[in-house]
Design a protein around this motif. Structure first.
Motif, PDB file in Angstrom:
ATOM      1  N   ARG A   1       0.828  -1.201   0.000  1.00 27.25           N
ATOM      2  CA  ARG A   1       0.000   0.000   0.000  1.00 27.25           C
ATOM      3  C   ARG A   1       0.869   1.260   0.000  1.00 27.25           C
ATOM      4  NH1 ARG A   1      -5.596   0.707   3.527  1.00 27.25           N
ATOM      5  NH2 ARG A   1      -6.618   1.934   1.895  1.00 27.25           N
ATOM      6  N   LEU A   2       1.981   1.215   0.709  1.00 28.38           N
ATOM      7  CA  LEU A   2       2.910   2.345   0.712  1.00 28.38           C
ATOM      8  C   LEU A   2       3.514   2.541  -0.674  1.00 28.38           C
ATOM      9  CD1 LEU A   2       4.744   1.597   4.079  1.00 28.38           C
ATOM     10  CD2 LEU A   2       2.974   3.313   3.695  1.00 28.38           C
ATOM     11  N   ASP A   3       3.906   1.439  -1.313  1.00 28.85           N
ATOM     12  CA  ASP A   3       4.467   1.542  -2.661  1.00 28.85           C
ATOM     13  C   ASP A   3       3.429   2.045  -3.664  1.00 28.85           C
ATOM     14  OD1 ASP A   3       7.191   0.794  -2.428  1.00 28.85           O
ATOM     15  OD2 ASP A   3       6.615  -1.294  -2.167  1.00 28.85           O
ATOM     16  N   ALA A   4       2.189   1.610  -3.509  1.00 34.73           N
ATOM     17  CA  ALA A   4       1.135   2.063  -4.427  1.00 34.73           C
ATOM     18  C   ALA A   4       0.908   3.562  -4.281  1.00 34.73           C
ATOM     19  CB  ALA A   4      -0.159   1.297  -4.159  1.00 34.73           C
ATOM     20  N   ALA A   5       0.960   4.074  -3.048  1.00 37.35           N
ATOM     21  CA  ALA A   5       0.812   5.515  -2.832  1.00 37.35           C
ATOM     22  C   ALA A   5       1.950   6.274  -3.495  1.00 37.35           C
ATOM     23  CB  ALA A   5       0.773   5.816  -1.331  1.00 37.35           C
ATOM     24  N   ALA A   6       3.168   5.757  -3.359  1.00 34.54           N
ATOM     25  CA  ALA A   6       4.319   6.400  -3.989  1.00 34.54           C
ATOM     26  C   ALA A   6       4.209   6.346  -5.511  1.00 34.54           C
ATOM     27  CB  ALA A   6       5.606   5.730  -3.519  1.00 34.54           C
ATOM     28  N   ASP A   7       3.784   5.212  -6.045  1.00 35.51           N
ATOM     29  CA  ASP A   7       3.652   5.087  -7.501  1.00 35.51           C
ATOM     30  C   ASP A   7       2.614   6.060  -8.049  1.00 35.51           C
ATOM     31  OD1 ASP A   7       5.557   3.094  -7.535  1.00 35.51           O
ATOM     32  OD2 ASP A   7       4.103   1.451  -7.504  1.00 35.51           O
ATOM     33  N   ARG A   8       1.529   6.240  -7.317  1.00 39.80           N
ATOM     34  CA  ARG A   8       0.499   7.186  -7.764  1.00 39.80           C
ATOM     35  C   ARG A   8       1.067   8.611  -7.792  1.00 39.80           C
ATOM     36  NH1 ARG A   8      -5.102   7.265  -8.105  1.00 39.80           N
ATOM     37  NH2 ARG A   8      -5.336   5.200  -7.157  1.00 39.80           N
ATOM     38  N   ALA A   9       1.856   8.964  -6.781  1.00 39.27           N
ATOM     39  CA  ALA A   9       2.455  10.296  -6.741  1.00 39.27           C
ATOM     40  C   ALA A   9       3.519  10.460  -7.818  1.00 39.27           C
ATOM     41  CB  ALA A   9       3.047  10.564  -5.356  1.00 39.27           C
ATOM     42  N   ILE A  10       4.250   9.389  -8.125  1.00 41.28           N
ATOM     43  CA  ILE A  10       5.228   9.450  -9.218  1.00 41.28           C
ATOM     44  C   ILE A  10       4.519   9.757 -10.541  1.00 41.28           C
ATOM     45  CG2 ILE A  10       6.750   8.015 -10.644  1.00 41.28           C
ATOM     46  CD1 ILE A  10       7.690   6.669  -8.050  1.00 41.28           C
ATOM     47  N   ALA A  11       3.382   9.109 -10.769  1.00 44.20           N
ATOM     48  CA  ALA A  11       2.625   9.363 -11.998  1.00 44.20           C
ATOM     49  C   ALA A  11       2.143  10.805 -12.050  1.00 44.20           C
ATOM     50  CB  ALA A  11       1.447   8.398 -12.089  1.00 44.20           C
TER      51      ALA A  11
END
Length: 348
Positions: free
Chosen positions: A244-254
């Protein structure tokens, strides 16, 4: 003549000067340490702050009127926040403007924001905040389209520990005006975190739902990474899955990829994202964000970790570029809140 704000360099606000004096780039694509500045305003806000330092309110008035009339609410909110912060130490220009146009919607909005900011740091916070309620009401009534007074009202509700029913009414009023306004969503997440006693899973649920409903280019896409930051700095409550932490970071990267590189507008989101990526051990992704940040360090999130946010940013940047693993990216025992006091688990 009044001194100019310390973060302002004239070359930052002239496109031609900026091109002629581009910051030095090292081989890793990062500017030199002495080129990095903290909380640099954009090309529209900068001249307004310079004029305010000279007790001239007209550029600030034109800037806020322009963003309000065009319903550019994210810009409007950010400029209100920055101008009110400047007025805390240099209030003369705002007093002059208030005397000249006491019913101007932006004067009323700045007055309300400034009053809330001042009350927030007092030991008598709740009592003082209740006293400034009429100022927020006046700002909300002066332009019924504007969601920014409702963002201030949501912060006010958290500070006065208002009940869920009242908060819900404020939230409904805010999203009617701007369904995906980032500032209102941040304020709501903070309030809900406090009422949930700092439950990070509920914070993530709220942030994820909001991001899924928002357009791809909306700043609300950064809400989950704010939830990740809160979790990583609080060090309390049940574990949140790494996925879930990685998914939040990936969304912000996008989201970051949708903005120009080396731009002050998305700088705070990129600084926040860099912190989260460093804590997750994603060095290569953090280095990409540092290149996109360029010379634009921001107080948040680094002021949560140190009384020297710029120095802390530079230290973390050096760790990332060198590949060293040191404690600089770690929070202290008591991370600092975004209002400058010590943070608690409910201060998201």
């Amino acid at each position: 003549m009044a001194l100019l704000p310390p973060f302002i360099r004239a070359s930052r606000f002239s496109p031609t000067a900026r091109t002629a004096a581009a910051p030095h780039r090292a081989v890793d694509g990062l500017p030199a340490d002495d080129e990095v500045l903290l909380d640099v305003p954009d090309d529209l806000l900068g001249p307004a702050l310079v004029a305010a330092a000279r007790d001239q309110y007209e550029p600030a008035a034109r800037l806020l009127a322009r963003t309000r009339e065009r319903a550019e609410w994210e810009y409007h909110d950010r400029y209100v926040t920055r101008l009110a912060s400047f007025a805390r130490s240099r209030p003369e220009w705002l007093a002059t403007w208030r005397a000249a146009a006491p019913r101007d919607p932006d004067v009323l909005l700045l007055t309300a924001q400034l009053a809330v900011d001042r009350a927030w740091e007092s030991p008598a916070r709740a009592e003082l905040l209740r006293e400034v309620s009429p100022l927020i009401t006046a700002a909300a009534q002066s332009d019924v389209r504007d969601p920014v007074p409702w963002r201030i009202a949501l912060d006010h509700a958290r500070g006065t520990r208002a009940g869920h029913k009242y908060f819900g009414e404020l939230w409904e009023a805010a999203v009617r005006r701007a369904p995906h306004h980032y500032g209102c969503h941040v304020a709501a997440k903070r309030y809900l975190a406090e009422s949930w006693h700092g439950s990070h899973r509920e914070c993530f649920d709220f942030a994820d739902r909001a991001a899924q409903d928002a357009p791809a280019g909306s700043l609300v896409q950064a809400l989950p990474v704010r939830a990740a930051f809160a979790y990583l700095t609080d060090g309390c409550g049940p574990d949140v899955p790494r996925t879930r932490l990685d998914a939040a970071a990936d969304r912000a990267i996008a989201l970051s990829a949708r903005f120009p590189s080396v731009d002050p507008w998305p700088a705070e989101i990129r600084n926040l994202l860099t912190y989260v990526l460093v804590r997750l051990g994603r060095r290569d992704d953090a280095l990409v964000q540092l290149r996109l940040i360029g010379p634009y360090a921001t107080s948040f999130p680094w002021s949560r970790l140190s009384d020297d946010p710029l120095g802390h940013f530079l230290a973390v940047r050096e760790e990332v570029r060198s590949g060293r693993r040191t404690p600089s990216g770690q929070p202290p025992r008591h991370p600092r809140s975004e209002h400058g006091d010590r943070a608690h688990s409910d201060d998201h």
